[in-house]
Design an enzyme around this catalytic site. Sequence first.
Site, mmCIF file in Angstrom:
data_model
loop_
_atom_site.group_PDB
_atom_site.id
_atom_site.type_symbol
_atom_site.label_atom_id
_atom_site.label_comp_id
_atom_site.label_asym_id
_atom_site.label_seq_id
_atom_site.Cartn_x
_atom_site.Cartn_y
_atom_site.Cartn_z
ATOM 1 N N SER A 170 0.831 -1.197 0.000
ATOM 2 C CA SER A 170 0.000 0.000 0.000
ATOM 3 C C SER A 170 0.877 1.264 0.000
ATOM 4 O O SER A 170 1.694 1.437 -0.894
ATOM 5 C CB SER A 170 -0.975 -0.031 1.178
ATOM 6 O OG SER A 170 -1.936 0.994 1.065
ATOM 7 N N ASP A 207 -9.495 -4.434 -5.646
ATOM 8 C CA ASP A 207 -8.828 -3.277 -5.044
ATOM 9 C C ASP A 207 -9.129 -2.032 -5.870
ATOM 10 O O ASP A 207 -8.977 -2.048 -7.104
ATOM 11 C CB ASP A 207 -7.317 -3.528 -4.987
ATOM 12 C CG ASP A 207 -6.542 -2.435 -4.281
ATOM 13 O OD1 ASP A 207 -7.139 -1.416 -3.878
ATOM 14 O OD2 ASP A 207 -5.319 -2.599 -4.120
ATOM 15 N N HIS A 234 -8.009 -4.601 -1.162
ATOM 16 C CA HIS A 234 -6.748 -3.972 -0.766
ATOM 17 C C HIS A 234 -6.279 -4.525 0.584
ATOM 18 O O HIS A 234 -7.010 -4.539 1.561
ATOM 19 C CB HIS A 234 -6.961 -2.458 -0.675
ATOM 20 C CG HIS A 234 -5.707 -1.663 -0.590
ATOM 21 N ND1 HIS A 234 -4.930 -1.390 -1.689
ATOM 22 C CD2 HIS A 234 -5.094 -1.071 0.467
ATOM 23 C CE1 HIS A 234 -3.894 -0.657 -1.315
ATOM 24 N NE2 HIS A 234 -3.961 -0.465 -0.017
#
Length: 323
Positions: free
Chosen positions: A168, A266, A298
Site C-alpha cells: 500500500s 482493489d 486492498h
Amino acid sequence: MSDADAGGDEVIHDAPNFIRVYKSGRVERFLPVDFAPPSIDPTTGVSSKDVPILPGAGVSARIYLPAAPAGGHQSKVPVLLFFHGGGFCLGSAFDEAVHGHANQLSAQASVIVVSVEYRLAPEHPVPALYEDAWAALQWVAAHAAGQGPEPWLTAHADFGRVHVGGESAGANIAHHTAMRAGVEELGHGVKVNSLVLIHPYFLGGDSSESDEMGMALLRELVRLWPVVCPGTSGCDDPWINPMSDGAPSLAGLGCARALVCVGGKDAMRGRGRLYCEKLMGSGWHGEVEVWEADGQGHGFHLFCPTSTQTKAQVRVITDFMSR
C-alpha cells in the site's frame, strides 16, 4: 459541536473510524496498533528483534532472520527492506498483522526482512518518510563491509541480493526509494536487485473501473493526501502519482526487476497495472511482472493471513525473489 471545536481546536480533516486531524496539530488515530513483541516464531522458526536506525528521529526497524536448515549451517541469504502501509499516517512495523506477514515472507523466501518503523504524517509531513526510507536503505548497505552495528546482517546477509518492497503506502515508499537508488550511490558496491510492490498506493488518473465502495475509499484518500503532504500540487503530484507527466522518468528506476501484486477488487488495482505498463514503455531496461489475486481487496493478506490467496501471493513473491 464537540468539546474540541468549542475550545477552538478546529477539525481540519475527519475520516470516520480512521483518523481525525486538528488545526493545532493534534491527531487522533482510531485504528490502534495491535503490538506484537519480537520473538522466535513457533510456526516458522523465524527470529525477530527491534533495532535502531536513526535513534534521534525515532526511526527503527524490526529485523527477521529465517531459521537455519535443520542440522545445517545458515548460509548467506538475501535482504528485503520492507515498508508497511497505512496511508502515510497509520500503521506500524510492530503491528501483529504486519509482524505475521513479515514472518511468512522471511520463512518462505528465506530472506532477512528489515521492516521499517518510519515517521508518520501529518506530524511528520511528506516527504519525511521518504527520507527515513532512504536512511534505512543506507543503514542496510553500510553492513556490506562487515562492520555495521547489526550482527544478523554482517553475518548472514547476501548484499548481492538486496530487495526493496512494501504494501500500500509502503509500496509507494518502496518505489521512490528504488528511484533514488537509480541516481545515488549506496556505497560498498550495494545495488538494489529488485522491487516488490504489494497493492501499491498511487492516485491520479482515471479510476472509473472501481465499484462504489472502491470509489468511496478513493475519495477519502484524495481528501487525505493534502493533509499528509501540505502544499502538494494535488493527485498528479509525483509523490503520489509517479506516472504523471511531471514525475521523473520511470526509466531511472534503480533495479533490474519489479513485481507488482494487485487485488482484483482493489480500488487501486488499475493504478498498479498502469504502473507496470508505464514502466515497460519508459525505456527502463528491466523485467516487470504483475500478479492479480482474483476477487480480493486492498491489503487482504493482512486480514486473511491463512487464506489460499494470501498463500499464493506469498509464493509469487518468494519465487520472484529467489530468481
